[in-house]
Design a protein around this motif. Structure first.
Motif, short mmCIF file in Angstrom:
data_model
loop_
_atom_site.label_atom_id
_atom_site.label_comp_id
_atom_site.label_asym_id
_atom_site.label_seq_id
_atom_site.Cartn_x
_atom_site.Cartn_y
_atom_site.Cartn_z
N ILE A 9 0.97 -1.10 0.19
CA ILE A 9 -0.19 -0.04 0.06
C ILE A 9 0.96 1.21 0.07
O ILE A 9 0.68 2.28 -0.90
CB ILE A 9 -0.88 0.13 1.25
N MET A 10 1.96 1.22 0.80
CA MET A 10 2.76 2.42 1.03
C MET A 10 3.37 2.58 -0.38
O MET A 10 3.77 3.85 -0.82
CB MET A 10 3.90 2.34 2.17
N GLY A 11 4.03 1.64 -0.95
CA GLY A 11 4.68 1.74 -2.19
C GLY A 11 3.64 2.27 -3.31
O GLY A 11 4.21 3.16 -3.98
N CYS A 12 2.53 1.84 -3.30
CA CYS A 12 1.65 2.56 -4.29
C CYS A 12 1.39 3.89 -3.98
O CYS A 12 1.28 4.69 -5.12
CB CYS A 12 0.21 1.54 -4.30
N MET A 13 1.32 4.39 -2.89
CA MET A 13 0.97 5.59 -2.66
C MET A 13 2.34 6.72 -3.06
O MET A 13 2.01 7.70 -3.42
CB MET A 13 0.53 5.82 -0.98
N GLU A 14 3.33 6.10 -2.78
CA GLU A 14 4.69 6.69 -3.16
C GLU A 14 4.63 6.87 -4.59
O GLU A 14 5.06 7.92 -5.41
CB GLU A 14 5.82 6.07 -2.76
N ASP A 15 4.43 5.97 -5.15
CA ASP A 15 4.27 5.95 -7.07
C ASP A 15 3.43 7.08 -7.42
O ASP A 15 3.38 7.63 -8.53
CB ASP A 15 3.88 4.56 -7.39
N LEU A 16 2.47 7.13 -6.79
CA LEU A 16 1.07 8.08 -6.98
C LEU A 16 1.49 9.57 -6.49
O LEU A 16 0.78 10.38 -7.02
CB LEU A 16 -0.17 7.59 -6.46
N SER A 17 2.36 9.71 -5.76
CA SER A 17 2.62 10.97 -5.33
C SER A 17 3.66 11.80 -5.99
O SER A 17 4.28 11.35 -7.01
CB SER A 17 3.60 10.95 -3.67
N LEU A 18 3.52 13.19 -5.93
CA LEU A 18 4.47 14.15 -6.74
C LEU A 18 6.01 13.63 -6.46
O LEU A 18 6.02 13.41 -4.93
CB LEU A 18 4.14 15.54 -6.54
N ASP A 19 6.99 14.04 -7.13
CA ASP A 19 8.19 13.86 -6.58
C ASP A 19 8.71 14.85 -5.58
O ASP A 19 7.99 15.83 -5.19
CB ASP A 19 9.44 13.82 -7.75
N ALA A 20 9.69 14.66 -4.88
CA ALA A 20 10.32 15.41 -3.84
C ALA A 20 10.30 17.10 -4.02
O ALA A 20 9.72 18.04 -3.45
CB ALA A 20 11.59 14.93 -3.15
N THR A 21 10.86 17.25 -5.58
CA THR A 21 10.99 18.54 -5.94
C THR A 21 9.62 19.18 -5.96
O THR A 21 9.19 20.33 -5.67
CB THR A 21 11.94 18.79 -7.02
N ALA A 22 8.67 18.55 -6.79
CA ALA A 22 7.31 18.92 -7.26
C ALA A 22 6.55 19.20 -5.94
O ALA A 22 5.62 20.22 -5.71
CB ALA A 22 6.85 18.15 -8.07
N SER A 23 6.85 18.49 -4.97
CA SER A 23 6.21 18.39 -3.60
C SER A 23 6.42 19.51 -2.88
O SER A 23 5.50 20.28 -2.22
CB SER A 23 6.35 17.20 -2.73
N ARG A 24 7.64 19.90 -2.76
CA ARG A 24 8.14 21.13 -2.03
C ARG A 24 7.73 22.52 -2.82
O ARG A 24 7.25 23.31 -1.91
CB ARG A 24 9.67 21.07 -2.02
N ASP A 25 7.56 22.20 -3.96
CA ASP A 25 6.86 23.68 -4.65
C ASP A 25 5.33 23.57 -4.39
O ASP A 25 5.02 24.81 -4.28
CB ASP A 25 7.17 23.43 -6.26
N PHE A 26 4.88 22.52 -4.41
CA PHE A 26 3.47 22.54 -4.17
C PHE A 26 3.01 23.15 -2.66
O PHE A 26 2.37 23.92 -2.52
CB PHE A 26 2.93 21.18 -4.24
N ILE A 27 3.93 22.84 -1.83
CA ILE A 27 3.58 23.25 -0.50
C ILE A 27 4.17 24.64 -0.28
O ILE A 27 3.28 25.46 0.32
CB ILE A 27 4.42 22.34 0.53
N HIS A 28 5.01 25.14 -1.02
CA HIS A 28 5.55 26.68 -1.08
C HIS A 28 4.27 27.31 -1.29
O HIS A 28 4.12 28.54 -0.82
CB HIS A 28 6.82 26.64 -1.84
N ALA A 29 3.65 26.85 -2.67
CA ALA A 29 2.67 27.56 -3.12
C ALA A 29 1.52 27.62 -2.41
O ALA A 29 0.86 28.81 -2.12
CB ALA A 29 2.36 26.90 -4.48
N LEU A 30 1.12 26.68 -1.60
CA LEU A 30 -0.08 26.60 -0.62
C LEU A 30 0.22 27.49 0.48
O LEU A 30 -0.62 28.43 0.80
CB LEU A 30 -0.24 25.52 0.01
N ALA A 31 1.41 27.73 0.96
CA ALA A 31 1.77 28.70 2.07
C ALA A 31 1.69 30.02 1.49
O ALA A 31 1.48 30.73 2.36
CB ALA A 31 3.24 28.25 2.53
N THR A 32 2.22 30.27 0.32
CA THR A 32 2.37 31.65 -0.08
C THR A 32 0.69 32.31 -0.44
O THR A 32 0.63 33.46 -0.22
CB THR A 32 3.17 31.95 -1.60
N ASP A 33 -0.27 31.11 -0.63
CA ASP A 33 -1.38 31.66 -1.12
C ASP A 33 -2.26 32.17 0.13
O ASP A 33 -3.35 32.54 0.15
CB ASP A 33 -2.23 30.73 -1.70
N ARG A 34 -1.92 31.59 1.64
CA ARG A 34 -2.64 31.96 2.72
C ARG A 34 -2.19 33.18 3.16
O ARG A 34 -1.44 33.78 2.97
CB ARG A 34 -2.18 30.89 3.64
#
Length: 283
Positions: free
Chosen positions: A258-283
């Motif tokens: 299950i964990m492996g499946c979720m990792e495969d479906l997730s954004l990679d580490a760089t894209a994930s960091r960019d996603f979180i930065h964008a959310l933080a900036t929008d608040r």
């Protein structure tokens, strides 16, 4: 060794592994007792974690059960070392034992992986965010108890700052990142903290976006604590009644998949960091 009044999850796990060895050898406790020259009642108490066991006796049991996996046997023997006082013992008469077991599990893990869907991972929470979570407990916690739980959670985070910190992977569903726990300012600082932590060499944060759709285990909070041997991995599940610890072979296979499946479906580490930065900036 004298009987214990209570056994920690780690002590119970050692006993459970010895029971698995005995069962793989197709021996009852009575048959094992005759073969090893040990009272069957003592074997039962060792397997339940009620009685301690020495490293030499662990090796003797393994030999009697025809186990030839030397690295595994030595890891089990190392688990018998006398338990010294640890920081979580300061909370022993204050917090539920399961929280102390969680601390012990994390302390002895060689790597941690978790997936979270509504709350952000405890090891990545800021004090303000964590306090808001504890204040929603049912039944309600007193203000002093909220602070005790908060200080315990913050101290648990020490495993990510140790000189020999272990690899940590936090898979966070987009829903958890968008929850307004504590309001925009608390969430902005919380998201910024997660993005900052993701810059650490041993910390990987992956975002599981809404666009991933349905997948196995959706909604199930899971932690996999990797042990010094794959047989000693532990799955920890959060429930309304507290943590549940699993280590049966079939359960480990299931949750690793299950964990492996979720990792495969997730954004990679760089894209994930960019996603979180964008959310933080929008608040």
């Amino acid at each position: 060794m004298p009987p214990r009044s209570t056994a920690t999850v780690r002590q119970q796990r050692l006993g459970a592994e010895l029971r698995k060895l005995r069962e793989r050898a197709d021996l009852s406790t009575r048959e094992a007792g005759r073969k090893l020259g040990v009272d069957p009642a003592r074997i039962s108490n060792i397997e339940s974690g009620r009685f301690g066991v020495s490293a030499d006796r662990v090796r003797s049991f393994a030999l009697g059960y025809d186990c030839t996996d030397e690295p595994y046997i030595e890891v089990l023997a190392a688990m018998t070392t006398s338990r010294s006082r640890n920081w979580w013992d300061d909370y022993r008469d204050i917090l539920p034992p399961v929280l102390l077991d969680l601390s012990e599990m994390e302390e002895h893990a060689t790597a941690l992986r978790t997936v979270q869907f509504t709350h952000l991972p405890g090891l990545l929470q800021t004090p303000d965010y964590a306090r808001v979570i504890f204040q929603q407990n049912v039944p309600a916690l007193s203000p002093p108890m909220v602070e005790h739980r908060l200080s315990h959670r913050i101290k648990r985070q020490g495993v990510l700052y140790a000189d020999t910190s272990m690899p940590y992977t936090g898979i966070i569903h987009e829903a958890a990142l968008r929850m307004q726990f504590g309001g925009p300012e608390i969430m902005r600082k919380q998201l910024a903290h997660i993005a900052e932590m993701s810059e650490r060499e041993e910390v990987t944060v992956l975002v599981l976006p809404f666009s991933a759709g349905i997948f196995p285990g959706a909604g199930q909070t899971v932690v996999i604590a990797h042990g010094p041997h794959p047989r000693l991995d532990t799955v920890q599940l959060d429930t309304e009644h507290g943590s549940e610890f699993l280590h049966a072979e079939a359960q480990l296979v299931k949750y690793r998949t299950i964990m492996g499946c979720m990792e495969d479906l997730s954004l990679d580490a760089t894209a994930s960091r960019d996603f979180i930065h964008a959310l933080a900036t929008d608040r």
